[in-house]
Design an enzyme around this catalytic site. Structure first.
Site, short mmCIF file in Angstrom:
data_model
loop_
_atom_site.label_atom_id
_atom_site.label_comp_id
_atom_site.label_asym_id
_atom_site.label_seq_id
_atom_site.Cartn_x
_atom_site.Cartn_y
_atom_site.Cartn_z
N ALA A 79 5.53 30.07 25.48
CA ALA A 79 6.10 28.72 25.34
C ALA A 79 5.57 27.76 26.41
O ALA A 79 5.36 26.58 26.15
CB ALA A 79 7.63 28.81 25.44
N ASN A 96 8.39 34.01 41.10
CA ASN A 96 9.37 34.79 41.86
C ASN A 96 9.02 34.96 43.33
O ASN A 96 8.02 34.44 43.83
CB ASN A 96 9.66 36.12 41.15
CG ASN A 96 8.54 37.13 41.28
OD1 ASN A 96 7.63 36.96 42.07
ND2 ASN A 96 8.59 38.16 40.46
N VAL A 107 8.12 30.22 20.22
CA VAL A 107 8.45 30.96 19.00
C VAL A 107 9.88 30.60 18.60
O VAL A 107 10.83 30.87 19.34
CB VAL A 107 8.29 32.49 19.21
CG1 VAL A 107 8.77 33.25 17.99
CG2 VAL A 107 6.83 32.82 19.50
N HIS A 155 18.13 38.93 38.15
CA HIS A 155 17.59 40.16 37.57
C HIS A 155 18.31 40.54 36.27
O HIS A 155 18.68 41.70 36.08
CB HIS A 155 17.70 41.31 38.58
CG HIS A 155 16.99 41.04 39.86
ND1 HIS A 155 17.42 41.50 41.09
CD2 HIS A 155 15.86 40.32 40.11
CE1 HIS A 155 16.59 41.09 42.04
NE2 HIS A 155 15.64 40.37 41.48
N ALA A 188 12.70 43.25 30.12
CA ALA A 188 13.91 43.64 30.86
C ALA A 188 15.09 43.91 29.93
O ALA A 188 16.03 44.60 30.31
CB ALA A 188 14.27 42.53 31.85
N THR A 229 13.67 43.48 39.89
CA THR A 229 13.26 44.03 38.58
C THR A 229 11.80 43.84 38.18
O THR A 229 11.37 44.38 37.16
CB THR A 229 14.17 43.42 37.49
OG1 THR A 229 14.40 42.04 37.82
CG2 THR A 229 15.47 44.15 37.40
N ASN A 230 11.02 43.06 38.94
CA ASN A 230 9.67 42.76 38.46
C ASN A 230 8.82 44.02 38.23
O ASN A 230 8.22 44.19 37.18
CB ASN A 230 8.98 41.81 39.45
CG ASN A 230 7.69 41.25 38.89
OD1 ASN A 230 7.58 41.01 37.69
ND2 ASN A 230 6.70 41.04 39.74
C1 LIG Z 1 13.22 32.68 40.82
C2 LIG Z 1 13.08 34.16 40.58
C3 LIG Z 1 12.83 35.00 41.66
C4 LIG Z 1 12.70 36.38 41.43
N1 LIG Z 1 12.31 37.18 42.46
C5 LIG Z 1 11.96 38.47 42.21
C6 LIG Z 1 11.32 39.28 43.20
O1 LIG Z 1 11.00 38.82 44.29
N2 LIG Z 1 11.05 40.57 42.90
C7 LIG Z 1 11.37 41.11 41.69
O2 LIG Z 1 11.14 42.30 41.50
N3 LIG Z 1 11.94 40.37 40.73
C8 LIG Z 1 12.19 39.06 40.95
N4 LIG Z 1 12.69 38.28 39.93
C9 LIG Z 1 12.94 38.92 38.63
C10 LIG Z 1 11.65 39.28 37.89
O3 LIG Z 1 10.65 38.31 38.12
C11 LIG Z 1 11.99 39.42 36.40
O4 LIG Z 1 12.95 40.45 36.24
C12 LIG Z 1 10.79 39.77 35.54
O5 LIG Z 1 9.71 38.90 35.80
C13 LIG Z 1 11.21 39.69 34.07
O6 LIG Z 1 10.15 40.10 33.26
P1 LIG Z 1 10.23 39.94 31.68
O7 LIG Z 1 8.92 40.36 31.16
O8 LIG Z 1 11.45 40.64 31.19
O9 LIG Z 1 10.49 38.39 31.44
P2 LIG Z 1 9.68 37.13 31.96
O10 LIG Z 1 8.73 37.50 33.04
O11 LIG Z 1 10.70 36.09 32.27
O12 LIG Z 1 8.80 36.69 30.71
C14 LIG Z 1 9.28 36.12 29.54
C15 LIG Z 1 8.23 35.15 29.03
O13 LIG Z 1 8.53 34.80 27.70
C16 LIG Z 1 8.35 33.42 27.52
N5 LIG Z 1 9.21 33.02 26.40
C17 LIG Z 1 10.56 33.08 26.35
N6 LIG Z 1 11.00 32.66 25.15
C18 LIG Z 1 9.91 32.34 24.43
C19 LIG Z 1 9.73 31.84 23.12
N7 LIG Z 1 10.78 31.61 22.32
N8 LIG Z 1 8.48 31.60 22.70
C20 LIG Z 1 7.41 31.84 23.50
N9 LIG Z 1 7.54 32.31 24.75
C21 LIG Z 1 8.77 32.56 25.22
C22 LIG Z 1 8.78 32.84 28.85
O14 LIG Z 1 8.31 31.53 29.04
C23 LIG Z 1 8.18 33.84 29.82
O15 LIG Z 1 6.86 33.53 30.15
C24 LIG Z 1 12.84 36.91 40.12
C25 LIG Z 1 13.10 36.06 39.05
C26 LIG Z 1 13.18 34.69 39.26
C27 LIG Z 1 13.40 33.79 38.08
#
Ligand SMILES: Cc1cc2nc3c(=O)[nH]c(=O)nc-3n(C[C@H](O)[C@H](O)[C@H](O)COP(=O)(O)OP(=O)(O)OC[C@H]3O[C@@H](n4cnc5c(N)ncnc54)[C@H](O)[C@@H]3O)c2cc1C
Length: 511
Positions: free
Chosen positions: A35, A89, A219, A442, A476, A487-488
């Protein structure tokens, strides 16, 4: 209309890793749909995404909020850019403890024991300090390093010294599977540069002719014919709709957007979908339930006059992992030093965060409307479970002890929060935790994996959706519970495992 073998929704921590691994099979065409924007090289990447010294909260964010049990709604940042939340993050690169993954496995997911996830954790990292250890990797896409003593900010160094005085053991490698104690955080950054999944995974993969990265493409729904997912509908920035077909759709939109997208596409609890006028194509009552996270609350300290607090310094560098008294969940608490607090140019302040790492309680996520651009309703329900409340209160008391121990004590003029005039007894802290404990950012578990006999399971242990062919969830959301760590790395590990399965055993996914 284009057609791909695999279409991945969301280029975040899991989605980027899946795209990179699956496209290593040259016979598979892979489309990664995101997105947010895409910055294909560092020269064009905005500073907030490069700067790992602090989170990026505004320019690449979804502007979501959550509703706490008491009090006002609070921002819930999520990355909206290629790289996802890994691109915005704090770059803390911590693994859960082995028991976390063994617990997932014992809930009917034997592919996720510690023994079976360790190879993926090793494969994803290039640990620059401990790469030779048997539980580490030294050749993966994500570079990990710990700040040596001479690179710590004054409050961070003081935190480790106070920890020594309080009798906590030193821990040189917080990712040592059986380790505990205080030490430098493992972090996926090189200097100021955040090694996001866009940098580590997609930069080398994007040259492949069988990988297409489609940014600025929201999406709006999954296309489901009878009980098979055949593609997605996307909305571009001008509001134009396009359909893309795929033999397999992998939903990696994160723990807030994945369940939202499933529900909008007719997969979820029938009554909720019908309430919004959405036809239920497959009733799966677990979608949006089981929201698991890390509630946290900080002690804020006013620094003595003359204390240098640099708002451009790394915000976090150190960690204490420890176990609550009487708890049978090892390392269920964390205390972290925050280098600066308050506003730049204001009086010098720093903070110390108390974080609950093993959460018994669960929240939920609901659809607010059928509008594809509407944010979901998120209810975290932090500290409603007495076991969570008691341990977070205990952790706050331990955190206050840090502030009262040299050298942190010598740097502190007064405690700004919790207000000492109101008392810091157990009842007062419990009331503050109920009202103010905040997300560790997280969220996990909102489309959990499990066998089909588990009524709350949404996908099987390979991420395949129960009752809908051609649809996988991998991010996640599929964690049965949040691990005892940020959780990264665990999300990347999920991407590594599903990506490897797609690359090496595509028939398992009908490809
Ligand atoms: C500010 C912040 C600080 C953090 N600090 C840490 C840290 O230091 N260490 C750590 O381990 N974890 C940290 N976390 C948590 C960690 O980054 C997340 O748990 C992890 O990145 C999540 O991964 P994911 O693949 O589940 O989702 P995401 O990485 O969030 O990816 C989801 C993706 O899908 C896209 N998307 C969503 N809906 C749609 C749609 N409808 N159409 C198209 N694209 C879409 C989003 O734009 C995004 O790019 C932090 C999170 C944040 C927000």
């Amino acid at each position: 209309m284009s057609r791909f073998d695999i279409l991945i929704v969301g280029a975040g921590s899991s989605g980027a890793a899946i795209a990179a691994r699956a496209s290593e099979n040259p016979n598979l065409s892979v489309c990664l749909v995101e997105a947010g924007p895409d910055y294909p090289d560092l020269a064009r990447t905005p500073f907030d995404l490069i700067n790992s010294h602090n989170n990026s909260y505004n320019d690449h964010d979804w502007k979501f909020r959550y509703e706490p049990t008491e009090g006002r709604s609070v921002i819930f940042p999520r990355g909206r850019v290629v790289g996802g939340s890994s691109a915005v993050n704090t770059t803390i690169a911590l693994r859960g403890v082995p028991e976390d993954y063994d617990e997932w496995a014992s809930a009917g997911n034997p592919e996720w024991t510690w023994e079976k996830v360790l190879p993926a954790f090793r494969r994803l990292e290039r640990d620059l300090d401990f790469g030779d250890d048997p539980w580490h990797g030294d050749a993966g896409p994500i570079s990990i390093r710990r700040y040596p003593r001479e690179e710590l900010t004054t409050p961070q160094a003081a935190f480790l010294d106070a920890s020594d005085r309080l009798g906590y053991p030193h821990c040189a490698d917080a990712n040592e599977p059986w380790g505990f104690g205080a030490g430098p955080h493992p972090m996926n950054k090189l200097g100021r540069l955040r090694i996001s999944c866009a940098v580590g995974y997609l930069a080398p993969a994007r040259i492949r002719p069988n990988l297409t990265i489609k940014a600025h493409s929201h999406v709006s729904r999954l296309v489901i014919d009878s009980s098979r997912c055949t593609g997605v509908e996307i909305l571009d920035e001008s509001g134009k709709t396009e359909r893309i077909e795929a033999r397999l759709v992998v939903c990696s939109a994160g723990a807030l957007q994945t369940p939202t997208l499933l529900m909008r596409s007719g997969i979820g609890e029938r009554s909720q979908l019908e309430h919004h006028g959405i036809r239920c194509v497959r009733e799966l009552v677990g979608v949006g339930k089981n929201l698991s996270d890390h509630p946290a609350l900080s002690v804020a300290c006013r620094g003595k006059e003359g204390l240098k607090v640099d708002h451009d310094a790394p915000i976090i560098q150190t960690i204490l992992r420890y176990t609550a008294p009487g708890s049978d969940k090892r390392n269920d608490l964390q205390i972290e030093q925050i280098s600066f607090a308050g506003k730049p140019g204001g009086p010098p302040m720093f903070a110390i965060a108390a974080v609950l790492e093993y959460q018994y309680g669960r929240g939920e996520l609901l659809l607010s409307s059928a509008d594809p651009l509407a944010a979901p309703i998120v209810r975290n329900r932090f500290c409603e479970d007495e076991r969570d409340l008691t341990r977070l209160v205990g952790c706050m008391q331990d955190t206050l002890r840090f502030a009262a121990t040299s050298p942190l004590k010598g740097m502190t003029e007064s405690i700004a929060f919790p207000d000492p005039a109101r008392g810091t007894d157990t009842a007062t802290l419990a009331s503050l935790c109920r009202k103010l404990s905040a997300s560790g950012y997280h969220p996990s578990g909102t489309a959990k994996m499990g066998p089909k006999e588990d009524a709350m399971a949404v996908v099987d242990q390979y991420g395949r959706c129960h009752g809908v062919d051609g649809l996988v969830v991998a991010d996640a959301s599929i964690m049965p519970s949040v691990p005892r760590a940020n959780t990264n790395l665990t999300c990347i590990m999920i991407g590594e495992k599903v990506g490897e399965w797609l690359r090496t055993r595509p028939t398992q996914y009908g490809l």
